[in-house]
Scaffold this active site. Structure first.
Site, PDB file in Angstrom:
ATOM      1  N   GLY A  45      50.934  46.449  30.291  1.00  0.00           N
ATOM      2  CA  GLY A  45      51.004  47.838  30.181  1.00  0.00           C
ATOM      3  C   GLY A  45      50.946  48.521  28.980  1.00  0.00           C
ATOM      4  O   GLY A  45      51.016  47.550  28.093  1.00  0.00           O
TER       5      GLY A  45
ATOM      6  N   GLY B  83      52.560  55.204  24.923  1.00  0.00           N
ATOM      7  CA  GLY B  83      52.300  55.851  23.470  1.00  0.00           C
ATOM      8  C   GLY B  83      53.026  55.078  22.405  1.00  0.00           C
ATOM      9  O   GLY B  83      52.608  55.442  21.154  1.00  0.00           O
ATOM     10  N   CYS B  84      54.111  54.334  22.888  1.00  0.00           N
ATOM     11  CA  CYS B  84      54.872  53.814  21.683  1.00  0.00           C
ATOM     12  C   CYS B  84      54.553  52.414  21.503  1.00  0.00           C
ATOM     13  O   CYS B  84      55.209  51.570  20.767  1.00  0.00           O
ATOM     14  CB  CYS B  84      56.337  54.144  21.941  1.00  0.00           C
ATOM     15  N   GLY B  85      53.718  51.870  22.434  1.00  0.00           N
ATOM     16  CA  GLY B  85      53.586  50.420  22.396  1.00  0.00           C
ATOM     17  C   GLY B  85      53.064  49.580  23.382  1.00  0.00           C
ATOM     18  O   GLY B  85      52.462  50.359  24.268  1.00  0.00           O
ATOM     19  N   GLU B  86      53.229  48.440  23.500  1.00  0.00           N
ATOM     20  CA  GLU B  86      52.701  47.808  24.778  1.00  0.00           C
ATOM     21  C   GLU B  86      53.835  46.843  25.629  1.00  0.00           C
ATOM     22  O   GLU B  86      54.830  46.621  25.011  1.00  0.00           O
ATOM     23  CB  GLU B  86      51.569  46.611  24.311  1.00  0.00           C
TER      24      GLU B  86
ATOM     25  N   ASP C 289      64.302  61.219  34.394  1.00  0.00           N
ATOM     26  CA  ASP C 289      62.907  60.791  34.627  1.00  0.00           C
ATOM     27  C   ASP C 289      62.657  59.941  35.885  1.00  0.00           C
ATOM     28  O   ASP C 289      61.698  59.028  35.759  1.00  0.00           O
ATOM     29  CB  ASP C 289      62.331  60.371  33.223  1.00  0.00           C
TER      30      ASP C 289
ATOM     31  N   LYS D 108      58.814  44.582  26.321  1.00  0.00           N
ATOM     32  CA  LYS D 108      58.367  46.006  25.699  1.00  0.00           C
ATOM     33  C   LYS D 108      58.512  46.100  24.286  1.00  0.00           C
ATOM     34  O   LYS D 108      59.625  46.183  23.865  1.00  0.00           O
ATOM     35  CB  LYS D 108      59.223  47.078  26.500  1.00  0.00           C
TER      36      LYS D 108
END
Length: 388
Positions: A102, A105-108, A234, A122
């Site tokens: 995956g 925007g902040c990493g993989e 969310d 994550k």
């Protein structure tokens, strides 16, 4: 002689006095021992209380499998037996050989085999250089990601329920954070619905119903049973993961907030959530309640029955310009069948799908007071037969 007789004790005095003195002495001694015993007992009780509380906290943390060391390891589950299991994350190239499953925007997100278990890691990058050299936009994103990490740890790190994705561990590093979760073999509900629409995956009605019932159970735990209550903020198909048995797990608590019992809502200065799943009153008042999560869940129910998402371009071409309004109009016309996912038609579950659409309409009522709470929602879904 009179002078001598005055110095002598009477027979009664000679008999009584030797007995009276020891009795009085014993009473005073007994009283002193009682007082000393009382204070010693109180002191021992206080010390025992402190020791017992300390041992209970240790035992509770042991049962939860949670502890933290000075190097930034925080473990929340016995699945991670020791920090040595994750020692590869201390290396600069510790993730090089892992499969990327995956992107964000902040990493993989990486996949890792851990003995008989598979975990998902994550990685959240905080910054690539000195924080003082960050642009205003980078600083803003850094603050946002930091808040999300704290929210994730504060909520799901301490919550356990079969329909919530558990946080197994958190590893903090100067330039990045690692959040470790159970790996969900069947991906997200968003992926499952998209692949079903593309014809590359079959998502049976029984599986969709199970997903709906599981999400409702998870929401009830967050909204009703957990103290303090938790609002996800969310909820969407991409944040619902599916395990080996297609049991749903609500994930990504980066925007989640705890709500003390005395409060009924959260006030925020920035909109949190995803377009198409955000309750209308949140836009108007900037106040988020548990009924906002219920609204988001109603949109998910609509997606489960129709096989479409609010962002589907097809809805922009309709008179309603909205998936929810389109569903409501078809339901009011008595034409629920027009909403059914073509992949599900002909399997004999049309009545169940129509009932779920009715629940979706209840959940997405414009007035939040007209929406069911999460407990009522679970009960309503439980009354729908899983299959025809």
């Amino acid at each position: 002689m009179p002078g001598k007789s005055s110095c002598k004790l009477s027979r009664r005095q000679a008999i009584d006095t030797p007995h009276r003195r020891p009795i009085a002495f014993r009473k005073r001694h007994k009283f002193h021992r009682w007082v000393a015993g009382f204070f010693i007992g109180c002191l021992a009780g206080i010390i025992s209380g402190f020791v017992g509380s300390f041992l209970f906290r240790i035992l509770l943390n042991f049962v939860r499998g949670r502890y933290r060391d000075r190097r930034g390891f925080e473990i929340f589950s016995p699945v991670i037996k020791s920090k040595e299991v994750l020692s590869f994350l201390e290396k600069e190239n510790g993730l090089t050989d892992l499969e990327v499953i995956g992107h964000g925007g902040c990493g993989e997100v990486y996949r890792k085999e851990l003995g008989t278990k598979t975990i998902a890691i994550k990685m959240i990058r905080l910054h690539s250089g000195a924080q003082a050299n960050l642009t205003e936009e980078e600083s803003r994103m850094l603050d946002k990601w930091t808040r999300q990490i704290r929210s994730e740890i504060r909520t799901v790190g301490r919550i356990r329920h079969r329909n919530l994705l558990p946080l197994l561990a958190h590893i903090s590093r100067p330039e990045r954070h690692y959040l470790v979760y159970e790996y969900m073999k069947n991906g997200s509900l968003h992926d499952a619905l998209r692949e079903s629409a593309e014809g590359t995956r079959k998502l049976q009605w029984a599986e969709r119903y199970r997903v709906a019932a599981g999400i409702a159970a998870g929401l009830e735990h967050l909204h009703v049973h957990h103290r303090p209550h938790v609002i996800h903020r969310d909820l969407k198909p991409a944040n619902v993961l599916l395990d080996d048995a297609m049991e749903p797990r609500i994930a990504d608590f980066g925007f989640a907030k705890e709500v003390p019992d005395a409060n009924t809502h959260i006030t925020s200065s920035n909109i949190a959530g995803t377009l198409g799943y955000i309750a209308p009153e949140y836009y108007q008042t900037m106040k988020y309640t548990v009924k906002c999560d219920v609204f988001s869940f109603g949109v998910i129910l609509g997606a489960l029955v129709t096989g479409r998402f609010p962002s589907d371009e097809a809805f922009a071409e309709t008179e309603e310009m909205s998936m929810l309004r389109w569903i409501r109009n078809r339901m009011s016309e008595g034409n629920a069948a027009a909403c059914f996912d073509r992949q599900l038609v002909g399997e004999g579950n049309e009545d169940q799908m129509e009932l779920m659409l009715r629940v979706a309409c209840f959940c997405t009522a414009d007035d939040p007071n007209d929406r069911p709470n999460s407990k009522e929602l679970r009960i309503m879904l439980a009354q729908i037969p899983a299959t025809g």
